[in-house]
Design a protein around this motif. Sequence first.
Motif, mmCIF file in Angstrom:
data_model
loop_
_atom_site.group_PDB
_atom_site.id
_atom_site.type_symbol
_atom_site.label_atom_id
_atom_site.label_comp_id
_atom_site.label_asym_id
_atom_site.label_seq_id
_atom_site.Cartn_x
_atom_site.Cartn_y
_atom_site.Cartn_z
ATOM 1 N N ASN A 148 0.861 -1.180 0.000
ATOM 2 C CA ASN A 148 0.000 0.000 0.000
ATOM 3 C C ASN A 148 0.899 1.232 0.000
ATOM 4 O OD1 ASN A 148 -1.791 2.070 0.439
ATOM 5 N ND2 ASN A 148 -2.773 1.177 2.232
ATOM 6 N N LEU A 149 0.943 1.946 -1.113
ATOM 7 C CA LEU A 149 1.823 3.100 -1.255
ATOM 8 C C LEU A 149 1.166 4.392 -0.802
ATOM 9 C CD1 LEU A 149 3.441 2.323 -4.736
ATOM 10 C CD2 LEU A 149 4.139 1.543 -2.464
ATOM 11 N N GLY A 150 -0.124 4.318 -0.446
ATOM 12 C CA GLY A 150 -0.843 5.504 0.002
ATOM 13 C C GLY A 150 -0.850 5.620 1.511
ATOM 14 N N ASN A 151 -1.665 6.536 2.004
ATOM 15 C CA ASN A 151 -1.755 6.777 3.442
ATOM 16 C C ASN A 151 -2.986 6.146 4.085
ATOM 17 O OD1 ASN A 151 0.616 8.432 3.495
ATOM 18 N ND2 ASN A 151 -0.592 10.131 2.644
ATOM 19 N N GLU A 152 -4.028 5.898 3.291
ATOM 20 C CA GLU A 152 -5.263 5.351 3.849
ATOM 21 C C GLU A 152 -5.288 3.829 3.754
ATOM 22 O OE1 GLU A 152 -8.803 6.242 1.538
ATOM 23 O OE2 GLU A 152 -7.549 6.817 -0.166
ATOM 24 N N GLU A 153 -6.085 3.221 4.611
ATOM 25 C CA GLU A 153 -6.229 1.780 4.619
ATOM 26 C C GLU A 153 -6.751 1.290 3.264
ATOM 27 O OE1 GLU A 153 -7.967 -0.955 8.036
ATOM 28 O OE2 GLU A 153 -9.581 -0.108 6.810
ATOM 29 N N MET A 154 -6.174 0.207 2.760
ATOM 30 C CA MET A 154 -6.514 -0.305 1.434
ATOM 31 C C MET A 154 -7.167 -1.686 1.546
ATOM 32 S SD MET A 154 -3.975 -0.792 -1.875
ATOM 33 C CE MET A 154 -3.193 -2.334 -1.343
ATOM 34 N N PRO A 155 -8.436 -1.835 1.120
ATOM 35 C CA PRO A 155 -9.084 -3.144 1.117
ATOM 36 C C PRO A 155 -8.854 -3.851 -0.220
ATOM 37 C CG PRO A 155 -10.699 -1.478 0.587
ATOM 38 C CD PRO A 155 -9.375 -0.755 0.760
ATOM 39 N N PHE A 156 -8.805 -5.172 -0.181
ATOM 40 C CA PHE A 156 -8.661 -5.940 -1.424
ATOM 41 C C PHE A 156 -8.976 -7.409 -1.162
ATOM 42 C CE2 PHE A 156 -4.551 -5.763 0.685
ATOM 43 C CZ PHE A 156 -4.110 -7.075 0.663
ATOM 44 N N LEU A 157 -9.285 -8.108 -2.226
ATOM 45 C CA LEU A 157 -9.393 -9.559 -2.236
ATOM 46 C C LEU A 157 -8.236 -10.080 -3.088
ATOM 47 C CD1 LEU A 157 -13.223 -9.919 -3.010
ATOM 48 C CD2 LEU A 157 -12.127 -9.368 -0.842
ATOM 49 N N ILE A 158 -7.793 -11.292 -2.803
ATOM 50 C CA ILE A 158 -6.624 -11.806 -3.518
ATOM 51 C C ILE A 158 -6.692 -13.322 -3.601
ATOM 52 C CG2 ILE A 158 -5.190 -11.872 -1.412
ATOM 53 C CD1 ILE A 158 -2.806 -11.053 -3.220
#
Length: 267
Positions: A128-138
């Motif tokens: 995650n290169l941003g500042n906010e929490e990142m949701p994802f499925l994988i």
Amino acid sequence: MNITIQNAEATVTCRTHGAELLSYKTFAGKEYMWQKDPAYWAKTSPILFPYIGAVPETVTIHGTDYAIPRHGFVKDVEFDVAEQGDDYVVLSTGTSDFTKPIYPYDFRFTVTFRLKDSALEVTYGVSNLGNEEMPFLIGGHPAFFCPMEDGEQFTDYMLRFEDENIPDLHLQYPMFDNDAILYENLIHRTVKLISSKTEKGIQFDFPGYESVAFWTPIKKDAPFLCIEPWCGGTMDQVSCTDMLKKKYVQFLDGGKARDYVFRFQPC
């Protein structure tokens, strides 16, 4: 572009488009990976990120709709070669003008193929290169020949789990008529796809994943089976396209990274 890695026991080929695994051959030349045939399925091992499953229209994230395609978009993008040796290769992609409108996060996604003796270890790395929490499925979606030997049938094969309370699953095509079969809450995240006659086949380990699905095309009697390690969703959630409501959805804080590993080898 296709890339080949090898050691004394196996040869593996992948391609930079979608970082798709194309081939796993033993030193003797035996192929274990399904070799694309549009009559059944024109893929071998697509990567599922940042979504798993069908998308009737859009995927919702924090109340906003995004046009993420079925099984995500990583399978459709071109990767760069970040690092390469004789027995391994690291492929990399990330945020672009293509991804930003359909997935509003800054990320880096790497795929590492590494041979360790006869085992191929596949690592999906999410940053995650941003500042906010990142949701994802994988998840992964590798397809293996089934049957694996001349003179055998699909129905000669079974799935054997290490959990004592889970019986062997003897394969029959009709059991896939309603799509994939999903197992979750496994203690030992190992399964073998083996012939019931010889008990030879492959061992598949998925320590980095919450569940595992098995799939072959519906009513096609296809000569392969996909073993799909997943973090994200269950079969009863197919109609739910709110990413944050998916079971096993992953969250990654800003500036953090996480690896998801599976491996397989002949047994």
